[in-house]
Design a protein around this motif. Structure first.
Motif, PDB file in Angstrom:
ATOM      1  N   THR A   1       5.100  13.743  67.195  1.00 19.89           N
ATOM      2  CA  THR A   1       4.420  12.482  66.907  1.00 19.89           C
ATOM      3  C   THR A   1       5.373  11.569  66.154  1.00 19.89           C
ATOM      4  O   THR A   1       6.236  12.031  65.398  1.00 19.89           O
ATOM      5  CB  THR A   1       3.169  12.730  66.047  1.00 19.89           C
ATOM      6  N   ASN A   2       5.241  10.278  66.387  1.00 22.88           N
ATOM      7  CA  ASN A   2       6.113   9.326  65.706  1.00 22.88           C
ATOM      8  C   ASN A   2       5.873   9.396  64.205  1.00 22.88           C
ATOM      9  O   ASN A   2       4.761   9.157  63.727  1.00 22.88           O
ATOM     10  CB  ASN A   2       5.846   7.903  66.203  1.00 22.88           C
ATOM     11  N   PRO A   3       6.928   9.736  63.428  1.00 18.41           N
ATOM     12  CA  PRO A   3       6.732   9.863  61.982  1.00 18.41           C
ATOM     13  C   PRO A   3       6.606   8.488  61.339  1.00 18.41           C
ATOM     14  O   PRO A   3       7.042   7.477  61.906  1.00 18.41           O
ATOM     15  CB  PRO A   3       8.018  10.565  61.531  1.00 18.41           C
ATOM     16  N   PRO A   4       6.005   8.427  60.152  1.00 13.82           N
ATOM     17  CA  PRO A   4       5.995   7.157  59.426  1.00 13.82           C
ATOM     18  C   PRO A   4       7.404   6.793  58.982  1.00 13.82           C
ATOM     19  O   PRO A   4       8.346   7.583  59.139  1.00 13.82           O
ATOM     20  CB  PRO A   4       5.089   7.468  58.229  1.00 13.82           C
ATOM     21  N   GLU A   5       7.548   5.594  58.474  1.00  8.32           N
ATOM     22  CA  GLU A   5       8.859   5.159  57.991  1.00  8.32           C
ATOM     23  C   GLU A   5       9.396   6.169  56.991  1.00  8.32           C
ATOM     24  O   GLU A   5       8.711   6.548  56.022  1.00  8.32           O
ATOM     25  CB  GLU A   5       8.730   3.783  57.327  1.00  8.32           C
ATOM     26  N   ARG A   6      10.617   6.628  57.226  1.00  9.47           N
ATOM     27  CA  ARG A   6      11.178   7.649  56.345  1.00  9.47           C
ATOM     28  C   ARG A   6      11.508   7.051  54.972  1.00  9.47           C
ATOM     29  O   ARG A   6      11.957   5.909  54.863  1.00  9.47           O
ATOM     30  CB  ARG A   6      12.423   8.263  56.968  1.00  9.47           C
ATOM     31  N   THR A   7      11.332   7.858  53.948  1.00  9.86           N
ATOM     32  CA  THR A   7      11.579   7.432  52.580  1.00  9.86           C
ATOM     33  C   THR A   7      13.038   7.661  52.220  1.00  9.86           C
ATOM     34  O   THR A   7      13.597   8.725  52.505  1.00  9.86           O
ATOM     35  CB  THR A   7      10.688   8.231  51.609  1.00  9.86           C
ATOM     36  N   LEU A   8      13.662   6.669  51.598  1.00 11.12           N
ATOM     37  CA  LEU A   8      15.028   6.834  51.113  1.00 11.12           C
ATOM     38  C   LEU A   8      15.052   7.868  49.996  1.00 11.12           C
ATOM     39  O   LEU A   8      14.191   7.872  49.107  1.00 11.12           O
ATOM     40  CB  LEU A   8      15.583   5.511  50.600  1.00 11.12           C
ATOM     41  N   LYS A   9      16.039   8.760  50.068  1.00  8.74           N
ATOM     42  CA  LYS A   9      16.138   9.804  49.060  1.00  8.74           C
ATOM     43  C   LYS A   9      17.599  10.163  48.841  1.00  8.74           C
ATOM     44  O   LYS A   9      18.336  10.387  49.806  1.00  8.74           O
ATOM     45  CB  LYS A   9      15.356  11.046  49.505  1.00  8.74           C
ATOM     46  N   PRO A  10      18.064  10.224  47.602  1.00  9.87           N
ATOM     47  CA  PRO A  10      19.457  10.614  47.356  1.00  9.87           C
ATOM     48  C   PRO A  10      19.644  12.111  47.584  1.00  9.87           C
ATOM     49  O   PRO A  10      18.721  12.911  47.423  1.00  9.87           O
ATOM     50  CB  PRO A  10      19.671  10.240  45.885  1.00  9.87           C
ATOM     51  N   ALA A  11      20.846  12.469  47.965  1.00  9.69           N
ATOM     52  CA  ALA A  11      21.191  13.878  48.168  1.00  9.69           C
ATOM     53  C   ALA A  11      22.626  14.092  47.735  1.00  9.69           C
ATOM     54  O   ALA A  11      23.469  13.195  47.888  1.00  9.69           O
ATOM     55  CB  ALA A  11      21.016  14.276  49.627  1.00  9.69           C
ATOM     56  N   PHE A  12      22.906  15.271  47.218  1.00 10.14           N
ATOM     57  CA  PHE A  12      24.284  15.584  46.844  1.00 10.14           C
ATOM     58  C   PHE A  12      25.073  15.933  48.100  1.00 10.14           C
ATOM     59  O   PHE A  12      24.771  16.893  48.801  1.00 10.14           O
ATOM     60  CB  PHE A  12      24.321  16.746  45.851  1.00 10.14           C
TER      61      PHE A  12
ATOM     62  N   ALA B   1      19.773  17.826  55.286  1.00 12.98           N
ATOM     63  CA  ALA B   1      18.946  17.647  56.482  1.00 12.98           C
ATOM     64  C   ALA B   1      17.560  18.243  56.279  1.00 12.98           C
ATOM     65  O   ALA B   1      16.770  18.299  57.216  1.00 12.98           O
ATOM     66  CB  ALA B   1      19.622  18.300  57.696  1.00 12.98           C
ATOM     67  N   ARG B   2      17.268  18.650  55.052  1.00 16.97           N
ATOM     68  CA  ARG B   2      15.978  19.275  54.765  1.00 16.97           C
ATOM     69  C   ARG B   2      14.857  18.236  54.872  1.00 16.97           C
ATOM     70  O   ARG B   2      14.923  17.171  54.257  1.00 16.97           O
ATOM     71  CB  ARG B   2      15.998  19.896  53.371  1.00 16.97           C
ATOM     72  N   ASN B   3      13.851  18.548  55.680  1.00 17.04           N
ATOM     73  CA  ASN B   3      12.718  17.630  55.875  1.00 17.04           C
ATOM     74  C   ASN B   3      13.190  16.228  56.284  1.00 17.04           C
ATOM     75  O   ASN B   3      12.661  15.219  55.824  1.00 17.04           O
ATOM     76  CB  ASN B   3      11.862  17.538  54.603  1.00 17.04           C
ATOM     77  N   SER B   4      14.185  16.208  57.152  1.00 18.02           N
ATOM     78  CA  SER B   4      14.772  14.917  57.512  1.00 18.02           C
ATOM     79  C   SER B   4      13.851  14.065  58.367  1.00 18.02           C
ATOM     80  O   SER B   4      14.134  12.895  58.604  1.00 18.02           O
ATOM     81  CB  SER B   4      16.110  15.127  58.245  1.00 18.02           C
ATOM     82  N   GLU B   5      12.741  14.652  58.856  1.00 22.84           N
ATOM     83  CA  GLU B   5      11.770  13.818  59.550  1.00 22.84           C
ATOM     84  C   GLU B   5      10.977  12.965  58.552  1.00 22.84           C
ATOM     85  O   GLU B   5      10.323  11.992  58.940  1.00 22.84           O
ATOM     86  CB  GLU B   5      10.818  14.687  60.386  1.00 22.84           C
ATOM     87  N   GLN B   6      11.058  13.321  57.248  1.00 20.94           N
ATOM     88  CA  GLN B   6      10.361  12.560  56.213  1.00 20.94           C
ATOM     89  C   GLN B   6      11.297  11.687  55.393  1.00 20.94           C
ATOM     90  O   GLN B   6      10.902  10.635  54.903  1.00 20.94           O
ATOM     91  CB  GLN B   6       9.634  13.519  55.258  1.00 20.94           C
ATOM     92  N   TYR B   7      12.552  12.144  55.245  1.00 22.88           N
ATOM     93  CA  TYR B   7      13.465  11.463  54.327  1.00 22.88           C
ATOM     94  C   TYR B   7      14.694  10.927  55.056  1.00 22.88           C
ATOM     95  O   TYR B   7      15.235  11.581  55.953  1.00 22.88           O
ATOM     96  CB  TYR B   7      13.920  12.421  53.217  1.00 22.88           C
ATOM     97  N   ASN B   8      15.097   9.754  54.636  1.00 26.18           N
ATOM     98  CA  ASN B   8      16.357   9.157  55.080  1.00 26.18           C
ATOM     99  C   ASN B   8      17.318   9.274  53.903  1.00 26.18           C
ATOM    100  O   ASN B   8      17.226   8.527  52.933  1.00 26.18           O
ATOM    101  CB  ASN B   8      16.141   7.701  55.472  1.00 26.18           C
ATOM    102  N   TYR B   9      18.207  10.264  53.975  1.00 24.67           N
ATOM    103  CA  TYR B   9      19.037  10.599  52.828  1.00 24.67           C
ATOM    104  C   TYR B   9      20.207   9.637  52.680  1.00 24.67           C
ATOM    105  O   TYR B   9      20.809   9.181  53.666  1.00 24.67           O
ATOM    106  CB  TYR B   9      19.579  12.017  52.966  1.00 24.67           C
ATOM    107  N   VAL B  10      20.525   9.361  51.428  1.00 29.17           N
ATOM    108  CA  VAL B  10      21.773   8.687  51.077  1.00 29.17           C
ATOM    109  C   VAL B  10      22.617   9.709  50.332  1.00 29.17           C
ATOM    110  O   VAL B  10      22.249  10.149  49.232  1.00 29.17           O
ATOM    111  CB  VAL B  10      21.528   7.436  50.208  1.00 29.17           C
TER     112      VAL B  10
END
Length: 869
Positions: free
Chosen positions: A451-462, A466-475
């Motif tokens: 299903t088309n996911p909602p807009e992914r949330t920006l989240k910092p990462a060290f 790629a964990r839960n990347s359908e939810q988060y757009n990592y920086v």
């Protein structure tokens, strides 16, 4: 069958007696037989060719004694000799001509003796040090179903298609060997040399067995809901076998649950064996955990192996042409079983990460694709993961309770039979008021099942995540360090939004502070990419940039002056879609414009100081130039003899240049190989009179130095370092002056002080480079040493009275470190032209090195980070 097992000779002698019944409504006049041991006979079989396509060259390069075969067949039908015909395409399939047509419901007795030479165990069948595995080891009738005969060759990627049969197997084996099979061993005879065992197995898709003189065995049992007792055997031979108590406990829970969900386990025992797994195939009553595995992999192998018994040995589907029809179910019930028995544990939501990556890159194939037509990645991503996801959608459409009831009915109807997808759909449609055709239609296309996911949330990462990347757009954020001779030590940050699946818009910046020059330096990239639904697999547009210092000196007052460069590179790249999903060929073209600004010392400003007699620059001039570059690229990353080809067309205000790069690897049987490189270049200027301004752009035979890297593509410790400077205010020679770039002719010497031996041409240059690994027999331990030889010529050497020889060459020893990122070249012999100018130069200063950061596979590194996260 009566089997005599000879472990020393790595062979079997067998007498076979087969009762074949025609259960079809058709009269048959012949029977196709699979003689799959002959897939190991030579490197021209379908098995060998597919292995190479899949990147495995072990069998292709195996020795003659590691091959295997089945011969000495003597087929008789009802006691009369029978005729055999070869299959027109497959060496491991034969046709048995019946003396008379076999009517529906009739039976014939087929007998034959045969000799089996066991191959080395490449893929789950064959011999090891003290271990033997026998799968698909006897002549087996092909399946005849409502669609006719299914004669198929043995393939690793392709599963099998078996008939259900009853087996009565007697095995004579040395007394030191223990036999692991899917039936209890009935000991017939015991002696000091040989033991004889009988194994009886009914309604089995095949009879597989293992023999090992180190095997130990532990047993247990369970009771199904009906009260029927099932035995469990665990055969193991090493400390890596794990806690047998836990393995037996887990197996009991999983067998009971699968029997409740699907159908009672039909056989007398389950044998769990520490042995290698054969991909895509399961054998009745037998679960292989792998020869070497840790606890997590062992538990996963046990669970998946048990689920496979239901969907590949109780249901006898066509795994070759409908792989999803078993593997998708295995994926679904494997995950369901894990969640049911371990509710306290969570399954990472990124378990379908690679499927989402493939869908993003549009490299998926329809679920209904036949197994041999799948790419190696899609054989698991689509036939397993996506088909499993499809089953979850079907379950939700039907309803959980109805789905479970239908699955039980499905097994009751088709147990030990040959169901097709339409039979499964018919059962799912029963007692349902829902139209399931739209769900089943999804099997035929490439549409995403997510299903088309909602807009992914920006989240910092060290660094990366790629964990839960359908939810988060990592920086990704991390410190980054660097060094060059002029900027000194640099420290800064890595900032990027490289994700899996990839974003259409990507950025990467590495701003750093240089403690030597006390300036901000760095690299950056902006790009936008998309995957069209046409002949192109990917189109990217973007811009790269960078700035660093390239030289350091003091002026006449003692003040530091720095040379530097800055560049901007807008580009467009088009990757072409492969002609076939299994193709290893990659084609692309790109166009770049290099916009480069250099700040260099003004030649007229140099002055010799009266205090130190050194040359000091006293002014900086700015110079801008551009280079347009169009390139066409072809690479074939096949496992056997890979190659690549690149043609570049360069143009600037002053010059034009055409470059040809070609590489070819000749593999060696024991690993490594001979790398052959061809380089050729054509050069010219647009206007007469410009010849004096283009020397750094001209192609040459010797290794390219930092100043000649006019596109600023490589990393140099000391970009302007050279031994040719006359009394610079700050020394700029030493080790950095021995670094080269293997861009042009690639002769691995650097002689900056003598321009006439560079092999530089204002017309054309061509060269061949040879680089070979050392045979393993040379040294008793692996050493990253190679031997290189380079030879080349150029236009001016063919004119009248050339200043040097027509052909120049170098040869020596190469040390390759950090996966060929750092390469060190020690010249042992070279042209006399070089000898003349190198007199008095120590051996150590003749050594050159290259830092080939292009050999770092960033995409592969990112994917490894995702796997181990």
């Amino acid at each position: 069958m009566h089997v005599k097992f000879y472990p020393v000779e790595k062979s079997l002698d067998v007498r076979m007696n087969l009762q074949y019944s025609n259960h079809s409504p058709d009269t048959i006049s012949f029977i196709w037989f699979h003689v799959w041991p002959n897939a190991y006979r030579n490197d021209l079989t379908s098995y060998s060719e597919q292995l190479i396509e899949n990147g495995d060259t072990r069998f292709y390069f195996s020795a003659k004694e590691q091959k295997g075969y089945l011969n000495r067949l003597d087929f008789r039908v009802n006691g009369s000799p029978a005729t055999i015909e070869d299959h027109p395409a497959y060496i491991d399939v034969i046709k048995l001509i019946l003396p008379k047509p076999l009517l529906p419901g009739d039976s014939v007795t087929i007998t034959s003796s045969f000799h089996l030479r066991t191959p080395f165990n490449f893929n789950g069948n064959g011999y090891g040090a003290h271990h033997f595995e026998f799968r698909n080891w006897y002549p087996e009738p092909a399946v005849y179903d409502l669609r006719g005969w299914h004669p198929i060759p043995f393939l690793v990627q392709g599963g099998a298609y078996h008939e259900s049969a009853d087996f009565n197997i007697e095995i004579e084996a040395p007394a030191s060997y223990r036999i692991a099979a899917a039936a209890p061993a009935d000991t017939i005879a015991i002696s000091s040399l040989n033991n004889q065992y009988r194994f009886t197995l009914e309604n089995a898709n095949s009879f597989a067995w293992m023999a090992d003189n180190h095997y130990q065995v532990k047993t247990d049992s369970l009771y199904l809901a009906s009260g029927r007792k099932i035995g469990i055997q665990y055969f193991y031979s090493s400390a890596e076998a794990g806690d047998y108590r836990q393995i037996l406990t887990d197996a009991k829970k999983e067998i009971i649950q699968l029997s409740e969900w699907l159908s009672p386990y039909p056989h007398q025992i389950v044998s769990i064996v520490q042995s290698s797994r054969m991909e895509d195939q399961s054998f009745s009553g037998l679960v292989s955990l792998g020869s070497h595995s840790d606890g997590t992999n062992r538990n996963s192998s046990l669970r998946k192996g048990l689920v496979s018994l239901w969907f590949q040995t109780i249901l006898l589907t066509d795994q070759r042409n409908q792989p999803w029809f078993s593997k998708g179910f295995i994926n679904y019930y494997d995950l369901r079983l894990f969640r049911f028995l371990h509710p306290e544990k969570t399954v990472a939501s990124s378990h379908n990460l690679w499927l989402r990556v493939a869908e993003n890159e549009k490299t998926t194939q329809p679920i209904k694709t036949a197994s041999p037509a799948f790419s190696t990645e899609n054989d698991s991503l689509i036939a397993c993961n996506k088909a499993g996801e499809w089953l979850r959608i079907l379950r939700d459409s039907v309803g959980n309770a109805r789905f479970n009831k239908n699955m039980s009915d499905y097994f009751s109807r088709w147990k030990f039979g040959h169901p097709y997808p339409e039979n499964f759909k018919e059962i799912m449609d029963s007692n349902s008021d829902k139209n399931l055709q739209p769900v089943f239609a999804k099997l035929n296309g490439n549409e995403s099942l997510f299903t088309n996911p909602p807009e992914r949330t920006l989240k910092p990462a060290f660094i990366f995540s790629a964990r839960n990347s359908e939810q988060y757009n990592y920086v990704g954020l991390s410190p980054v360090a660097g060094y060059n001779r002029y900027d000194g030590f640099m420290l800064g940050a890595l900032i990027h939004n490289i994700n899996l699946p990839a974003n259409k818009f990507e950025f990467l910046f590495t701003p750093v502070y240089a403690f030597g020059s006390k300036t901000m330096e760095g690299l950056g990239r902006l790009s936008y990419s998309w995957h069209p639904e046409n002949r192109f697999s990917k189109i990217s547009i973007g811009i790269n940039g960078g700035r660093f210092d390239t030289n350091k000196a003091t002026d006449s007052t003692g003040k530091f002056l720095y040379e530097n460069f800055s560049k901007l590179v807008p580009y467009i790249r088009v990757d072409f879609k492969p002609t076939d999903p299994r193709s290893s060929i990659h084609r692309w073209m790109d166009f770049k414009t290099f916009l480069i600004t250099e700040k260099n010392y003004a030649v007229s400003s140099f002055a010799v100081s009266s205090t130190d007699s050194l040359n000091h620059p006293n002014g900086i001039v700015s110079n801008f130039y551009y280079v347009n570059q169009l390139s066409f690229n072809l690479e074939d990353n096949r496992a056997l003899y890979p190659y690549d080809l690149r043609v570049e067309f360069q143009q600037s205000e002053l010059f034009y240049r055409i470059n040809l790069h070609a590489d070819y690897l000749l593999n060696y049987p024991d690993g490594g190989g001979l790398q052959v490189r061809l380089f050729a270049a054509k050069f010219g200027v647009w206007k007469t009179g410009n010849e004096g301004y283009v020397a750094r752009y001209e192609p040459k035979l010797l290794g390219v130095n930092g100043n000649e890297d006019y596109l600023y593509e490589d990393y140099f410790i000391g970009r302007s370092a050279s031994t040719a400077y006359d009394k610079p205010s700050i020394p700029n020679d030493g080790l950095p002056a021995q670094q080269i770039m293997n861009r042009d002719g690639g002769l691995k010497l650097r002689i900056d002080a003598y321009d006439f031996v560079q092999g530089r041409s204002a017309n054309w240059v061509t060269a061949l480079n040879f680089n070979t690994t050392l045979p393993r027999a040379v040294l008793p331990f692996p050493v990253p040493l190679r031997i290189f030889f380079d030879i080349g010529t150029y236009a001016e050497a063919w004119e009248n009275n050339p200043v040097i020889s027509r052909f120049l060459y170098t040869g020596g020893i190469q040390l390759s470190l950090f996966k060929n990122v750092l390469n060190i070249y020690a010249p042992i012999f070279y042209s006399s032209d070089f000898s003349d100018v190198l007199q008095g130069i120590s051996f150590g200063k003749k050594i050159t090195f290259s830092i080939d950061i292009q050999n770092i596979n960033y995409k592969k590194l990112i994917r490894k980070l995702a796997v181990y996260e």
